[in-house]
Design an enzyme around this catalytic site. Structure first.
Site, PDB file in Angstrom:
ATOM      1  N   ASN A 199      40.516  37.896  41.180  1.00 25.13           N
ATOM      2  CA  ASN A 199      40.569  36.511  40.739  1.00 25.13           C
ATOM      3  C   ASN A 199      41.713  36.266  39.762  1.00 25.13           C
ATOM      4  O   ASN A 199      41.760  35.244  39.074  1.00 25.13           O
ATOM      5  CB  ASN A 199      39.247  36.087  40.098  1.00 25.13           C
ATOM      6  CG  ASN A 199      38.993  34.595  40.228  1.00 25.13           C
ATOM      7  OD1 ASN A 199      39.395  33.974  41.212  1.00 25.13           O
ATOM      8  ND2 ASN A 199      38.322  34.013  39.246  1.00 25.13           N
ATOM      9  N   ARG A 200      42.627  37.212  39.710  1.00 22.42           N
ATOM     10  CA  ARG A 200      43.903  37.059  38.996  1.00 22.42           C
ATOM     11  C   ARG A 200      45.050  37.411  39.937  1.00 22.42           C
ATOM     12  O   ARG A 200      46.168  37.663  39.496  1.00 22.42           O
ATOM     13  CB  ARG A 200      43.984  37.991  37.771  1.00 22.42           C
ATOM     14  CG  ARG A 200      42.793  37.964  36.842  1.00 22.42           C
ATOM     15  CD  ARG A 200      42.670  36.669  36.075  1.00 22.42           C
ATOM     16  NE  ARG A 200      41.629  36.769  35.055  1.00 22.42           N
ATOM     17  CZ  ARG A 200      40.342  36.520  35.267  1.00 22.42           C
ATOM     18  NH1 ARG A 200      39.935  36.183  36.491  1.00 22.42           N
ATOM     19  NH2 ARG A 200      39.445  36.612  34.291  1.00 22.42           N
ATOM     20  N   GLU A 325      28.952  29.831  37.877  1.00 23.41           N
ATOM     21  CA  GLU A 325      28.444  31.005  37.173  1.00 23.41           C
ATOM     22  C   GLU A 325      26.917  30.870  37.068  1.00 23.41           C
ATOM     23  O   GLU A 325      26.409  29.935  36.463  1.00 23.41           O
ATOM     24  CB  GLU A 325      29.061  31.097  35.773  1.00 23.41           C
ATOM     25  CG  GLU A 325      30.578  31.232  35.759  1.00 23.41           C
ATOM     26  CD  GLU A 325      31.039  32.682  35.842  1.00 23.41           C
ATOM     27  OE1 GLU A 325      30.158  33.583  35.892  1.00 23.41           O
ATOM     28  OE2 GLU A 325      32.258  32.912  35.853  1.00 23.41           O
TER      29      GLU A 325
END
Length: 693
Positions: A199-200, A325
């Site tokens: 996710n980066r 989340e």
């Protein structure tokens, strides 16, 4: 504290905790803080949910509370990748009429990334919006995977019994990827087998030029670009709430408002948390950082990252994605998963059903009905009222807003006629209605002030012909095209007083709305008209490859301006058969470019349909060609002749060469032209030659 309560409280810390539901009795409110009672939260069904030891439960009973142990719905904790893959396969087998299983590729260790496709006709491409859920991008975040599985299970099992879920399946193409990072899942590690946080890792303008995405990330990229998803959810754990883009580093002065569709994405996010009391209570600072608003926060306002999946989805695929989340613990036990599902089931259903509202449609050729690949530009429009002052006689005016009826006699009831300037013919022509972006001469019988109510125009590109053009000013103008010769002449509404405007390249002018403006272009070009937008909404795409040409965009109720811009590259290829005296046709495969088409007032309605899904608006765009295909030929070295190709079927076009005799030599070439400019030619140079048989 009485001694007996103290002794029970002391023993409570020594036993295991289990999930419980606590119901107060008369005279009691929330349960008190006692040892062995943790994670107390409101239960959407009434009372409270918590984790409690045996002794803590005993103490609550003695105080006067009703305490019930919650039994886990699924055996979650021991799930391996093999178990999960088997369960996914079994879901497809058990619901084969509405579900298909496919892989988008393998992980670094060769484990397939399985996707469940759920729709009423899973083997057929239909005119339906596409939505996806992606869980497990981080291998140590179990909640996202489990929530994806539970959503898939309830969706499949509700088909035929729950009217709303059945309607959703019947009218939506749903794709669920429960686990994106199987290697990290197996190792209980955040990163993939290269220990990279994926996710980066997504492509981003802020990544180094030599950035190479991880294998699993590339699978997501290829999959998403190969489909036409309009809405997506990235499923995580480690916090509780919904995060919307952008998440990347930027220097925008207003972090919250810098995303092009902040109102839409905040509404979607808040709709999720409004049915989730645990999220809704999260306002202000939280243990995981950030200042939240009812369980919602902008990604960059929480913490800034580059290469986020949600950012990539919108920027490069036009797909709106939020990050959800579910639990503060990344690896809650089975009972914690049950609590999370209880809290999120309704919210997930609401989120996924949101794909149905908005703007949907098709883009096809007006002549052949062939589906087209087009960019669909959608702007939210609010009604505005603007005034124009007219003098008796001739006035140069432009529409400062776009009314529902653009007839000049409706807008100006005391006008006798209106004339527009045709930049192609370099002459004036009568105008039955006014064209946004262009000025017109209007002859009025009285001096008066007219109020025009309509949609406010956003910034857009105005096409200019070579030579003089009479442009209209909507709210502002910024003429920055290298094809425009300066200085620019601005006319007031009398058409008499001329002002030489700034000759600087940028910015040039900010005239008053409703003015006319003469522009001289050295060649056919376009200039931006209207206010600049730092972050205009990104385009969605129509899908010609599926044979439908459909497009879908989530949008809130309201008014919109929608433009379809064809993405066809003009091409022409000779496919002529051998010429004979009995077969004198020359043929070509042609892809013609199409003129953009705009719907000025599209209204997305409020409310719910009879099937329980949101109301939406359908737009059947039919684009007309903006060019002509033609063939030029000569026989035996004689004079060149030219004729337009006629459409036959599909992309096949044809022209007949008359008077052919055996042994004649025919030279020819095909081309696509627009306003005298050649856009494509075959062959690129020279000619084709055939001898008639």
């Amino acid at each position: 504290m009485p001694r007996w309560i103290y002794l029970i409280a002391l023993a409570a810390t020594l036993s295991a905790q289990e999930p419980v539901r606590i119901l107060p009795t008369a005279g009691l409110a929330a349960p008190p803080a006692i040892p062995g009672l943790v994670d107390v939260r409101p239960d959407p069904q009434g009372g409270y949910l918590a984790q409690a030891t045996v002794d803590a439960r005993s103490l609550l009973h003695r105080i006067g509370f009703q305490v019930d142990v919650i039994t886990a719905a699924r055996d979650y904790e021991a799930t391996s990748y093999a178990d999960l893959a088997a369960e996914i396969a079994q879901l497809q087998a058990d619901h084969a009429t509405i579900c298909r299983l496919y892989s988008i590729g393998d992980s670094l260790n060769g484990l397939p990334l399985w996707v469940l496709r759920i729709t009423d006709h899973p083997d057929i491409e239909e005119d339906e919006p596409e939505v996806k859920l992606v869980g497990g991008i981080h291998g140590d975040e179990r909640s996202g995977v489990e929530m994806a599985m539970r959503y898939a299970i309830q969706l499949l099992e509700s088909y035929g019994s729950d009217p709303v879920q059945t309607a959703l399946i019947d009218h939506t193409d749903i794709h669920i990827l429960p686990l994106m990072n199987p290697d990290g899942w197996e190792a209980l590690r955040r990163g993939n087998d290269n220990n990279v946080d994926m996710n980066r890792n997504f492509p981003s303008p802020f990544m180094p030029l030599n950035h190479l995405p991880e294998q699993e990330v590339q699978h997501i990229v290829n999959w998403t670009l190969g489909r036409h998803f309009a809405l997506s959810g990235g499923l995580h754990s480690g916090a509780i709430g919904v995060i919307y883009p952008w998440g990347h580093f930027h220097d925008h002065t207003d972090t919250d408002a810098m995303f092009p569709e902040t109102d839409l994405v905040r509404t979607i996010s808040l709709e999720y948390t409004l049915t989730n009391p645990n999220m809704l209570a999260r306002t202000g600072g939280q243990p995981w950082g950030g200042s939240w608003d009812r369980g919602v926060i902008n990604g960059a306002a929480w913490f800034k990252i580059n290469g986020e999946m949600a950012d990539w989805n919108y920027r490069y695929a036009g797909c709106l994605e939020t990050t959800i989340e579910f639990t503060q613990s990344k690896t809650p036990n089975a009972f914690g998963m049950d609590q999370a599902w209880t809290e999120n089931e309704t919210s997930l259903k609401t989120y996924m059903a949101g794909i149905q509202r908005g703007i949907h449609g098709t883009v096809r050729c007006a002549t052949t009905e062939a589906p087209l690949n087009a960019s669909i530009l959608i702007w939210s429009q609010d009604a505005t009222a603007q005034q124009i002052t007219l003098e008796t006689g001739w006035n140069v005016v432009a529409l400062p807003a776009v009314p529902a009826d653009r007839g000049f006699d409706v807008i100006f009831p005391n006008a006798t006629c209106a004339w527009e300037y045709d930049p192609i013919r370099q002459s004036f022509r009568a105008a039955a209605e006014l064209t946004p972006g262009r000025a017109a001469w209007v002859h009025n019988t009285v001096a008066e002030t007219i109020e025009i109510t309509g949609l406010a125009l956003p910034g857009f590109s105005l096409g200019l012909g070579s030579g003089w053009n009479l442009a209209g000013v909507t709210t502002a103008a910024a003429m920055r095209s290298s094809g425009v010769r300066l200085p620019i002449v601005s006319l007031d509404r009398s058409g008499v007083q001329a002002t030489m405007l700034d000759t600087a390249e940028s910015p040039l002018v900010e005239p008053v709305a409703g003015d006319g403006q003469w522009l001289f272009a050295n060649f056919a070009t376009s200039v931006p008209i209207g206010p600049d937008q730092i972050n205009p909404p990104l385009a969605t795409r129509s899908d010609a490859e599926n044979g439908l040409g459909d497009f879908h965009r989530v949008a809130l109720p309201g008014r919109y301006l929608v433009t379809a811009v064809d993405q066809t590259q003009p091409t022409v290829v000779d496919v002529s058969e051998a010429l004979r005296t009995s077969q004198s046709a020359l043929s070509a495969e042609v892809d013609l470019p199409y003129a953009p088409t705009t719907r000025w007032e599209v209204i997305v309605p409020e409310g719910i349909q009879a099937n329980g899904l949101a109301k939406r608006v359908q737009i059947p765009f039919r684009l007309t060609t903006a060019a002509q295909a033609e063939t030029t030929w000569r026989i035996n070295g004689g004079a060149w002749q030219r004729q337009a190709l006629r459409h036959q079927s599909g992309d096949r076009w044809q022209v007949t060469v008359p008077g052919l005799q055996a042994a004649d030599s025919v030279e020819y070439y095909h081309q696509i032209v627009r306003r005298g400019a050649v856009l494509a030619r075959h062959p690129a140079t020279g000619v084709h030659t055939q001898v008639v048989q």
